[in-house]
Design a protein around this motif. Sequence first.
Motif, PDB file in Angstrom:
ATOM      1  N   VAL B  62       0.843  -1.203   0.000  1.00  0.00           N
ATOM      2  CA  VAL B  62       0.000   0.000   0.000  1.00  0.00           C
ATOM      3  C   VAL B  62       0.878   1.253   0.000  1.00  0.00           C
ATOM      4  O   VAL B  62       0.606   2.219  -0.739  1.00  0.00           O
ATOM      5  CB  VAL B  62      -0.964  -0.017   1.210  1.00  0.00           C
ATOM      6  N   GLU B  63       1.944   1.243   0.795  1.00  0.00           N
ATOM      7  CA  GLU B  63       2.841   2.406   0.810  1.00  0.00           C
ATOM      8  C   GLU B  63       3.548   2.557  -0.541  1.00  0.00           C
ATOM      9  O   GLU B  63       3.803   3.673  -0.996  1.00  0.00           O
ATOM     10  CB  GLU B  63       3.853   2.290   1.946  1.00  0.00           C
ATOM     11  N   THR B  64       3.867   1.443  -1.165  1.00  0.00           N
ATOM     12  CA  THR B  64       4.465   1.493  -2.502  1.00  0.00           C
ATOM     13  C   THR B  64       3.527   2.173  -3.488  1.00  0.00           C
ATOM     14  O   THR B  64       3.937   3.046  -4.264  1.00  0.00           O
ATOM     15  CB  THR B  64       4.795   0.060  -2.994  1.00  0.00           C
ATOM     16  N   LEU B  68       4.636   5.520  -5.412  1.00  0.00           N
ATOM     17  CA  LEU B  68       4.830   5.476  -6.864  1.00  0.00           C
ATOM     18  C   LEU B  68       3.697   6.169  -7.613  1.00  0.00           C
ATOM     19  O   LEU B  68       3.673   6.185  -8.843  1.00  0.00           O
ATOM     20  CB  LEU B  68       4.952   4.023  -7.345  1.00  0.00           C
ATOM     21  N   GLY B  69       2.732   6.718  -6.856  1.00  0.00           N
ATOM     22  CA  GLY B  69       1.649   7.470  -7.495  1.00  0.00           C
ATOM     23  C   GLY B  69       0.612   6.601  -8.164  1.00  0.00           C
ATOM     24  O   GLY B  69      -0.046   7.024  -9.124  1.00  0.00           O
ATOM     25  N   ILE B 100       1.784  -3.968  -9.177  1.00  0.00           N
ATOM     26  CA  ILE B 100       3.125  -3.473  -8.813  1.00  0.00           C
ATOM     27  C   ILE B 100       4.199  -4.313  -9.506  1.00  0.00           C
ATOM     28  O   ILE B 100       5.168  -3.778 -10.042  1.00  0.00           O
ATOM     29  CB  ILE B 100       3.312  -3.505  -7.272  1.00  0.00           C
ATOM     30  N   LEU B 101       4.005  -5.624  -9.507  1.00  0.00           N
ATOM     31  CA  LEU B 101       4.991  -6.494 -10.171  1.00  0.00           C
ATOM     32  C   LEU B 101       5.059  -6.204 -11.671  1.00  0.00           C
ATOM     33  O   LEU B 101       6.127  -6.307 -12.281  1.00  0.00           O
ATOM     34  CB  LEU B 101       4.637  -7.963  -9.935  1.00  0.00           C
ATOM     35  N   LYS B 102       3.933  -5.827 -12.260  1.00  0.00           N
ATOM     36  CA  LYS B 102       3.930  -5.484 -13.688  1.00  0.00           C
ATOM     37  C   LYS B 102       4.757  -4.232 -13.954  1.00  0.00           C
ATOM     38  O   LYS B 102       5.353  -4.088 -15.020  1.00  0.00           O
ATOM     39  CB  LYS B 102       2.493  -5.287 -14.180  1.00  0.00           C
ATOM     40  N   THR B 165      10.718   0.206  -4.609  1.00  0.00           N
ATOM     41  CA  THR B 165      10.105   1.486  -4.243  1.00  0.00           C
ATOM     42  C   THR B 165      11.151   2.447  -3.679  1.00  0.00           C
ATOM     43  O   THR B 165      11.178   3.634  -4.035  1.00  0.00           O
ATOM     44  CB  THR B 165       8.996   1.250  -3.197  1.00  0.00           C
ATOM     45  N   LYS B 166      12.011   1.950  -2.818  1.00  0.00           N
ATOM     46  CA  LYS B 166      13.008   2.832  -2.209  1.00  0.00           C
ATOM     47  C   LYS B 166      14.007   3.364  -3.238  1.00  0.00           C
ATOM     48  O   LYS B 166      14.576   4.440  -3.073  1.00  0.00           O
ATOM     49  CB  LYS B 166      13.747   2.092  -1.088  1.00  0.00           C
TER      50      LYS B 166
END
Lengths: 95, 174
Positions: B62-64, B68-69, B100-102, B165-166
Amino acid sequence: MTTTGVSAQTGTVVAREAVRQVRSLVSEFFSDFRRVSPKGLVTFGDPADAEGADFLFRLEVKPDEYEQVVRATSTLERQYYFKYGVNFLIDVHTI
Amino acid sequence: MSAEREQAVLDEYRRSIEAKVASVDRFLEASWQAAQALLSGGDHLSLFAIQRAYYALYNASVETAKLLGMPLERYQAGSHHHETTDSIPHGQLPVLVVDILKVIFFQEVASGDISRPEQAFETARLLQKYRKRADYMGCERVSTESARECIEWARTLTETIWGYTKEHYDDDWR
């Protein structure tokens, strides 16, 4: 509407069809587990408990079958999501 | 707005994001430690060990999405509660993880290889099922060996997502 375009509040006809399809899939997938539920393997769960999935099903199994069924239903749900875009959840309980 | 004021606002924003990233780091580390501690308690605690791993994956994902918008609305399934808490229902986590993996493995996916997103969906869903039973006072038991395997999958997936993400959330500042 959810991301897959199928509402958890969809009408009875669609819900019945989903139940029929999932029962069929699960019966086929778990031919060894036909005996586990007196109601015919899978019952249609309350959409309010679906946690945002399109449909919720409830499956009761014996304790020694629990891990195997949880893994297998997760595989089934993944296959169904990627094939049809429908995100259903089979909540597995022990009896 | 003066250039100095604009810079101050940007600095404050950057600090708030860095604080959020640091808090997620701490949460993840605590989650893995808690999972390991519960695993050592035997089969009757394994469900709760997996629960900790699930929440690590959930919160990192969720934070990712936020960093990442990626708009959360499409995962909230019209849930007012999740709209107001800026979160998503658990049943949508596998869908978010796939998306996200995509992004992370864009080239693989573009070439037709979706094995990683598929595996990620299944891992997230498996964890979600166990977590649901743990949250709702389920009495189901999971073997320590099986739980350990699930937690390893969760950690690999979480670190893939959070590591990406980081590295990418602050590209605009570099």
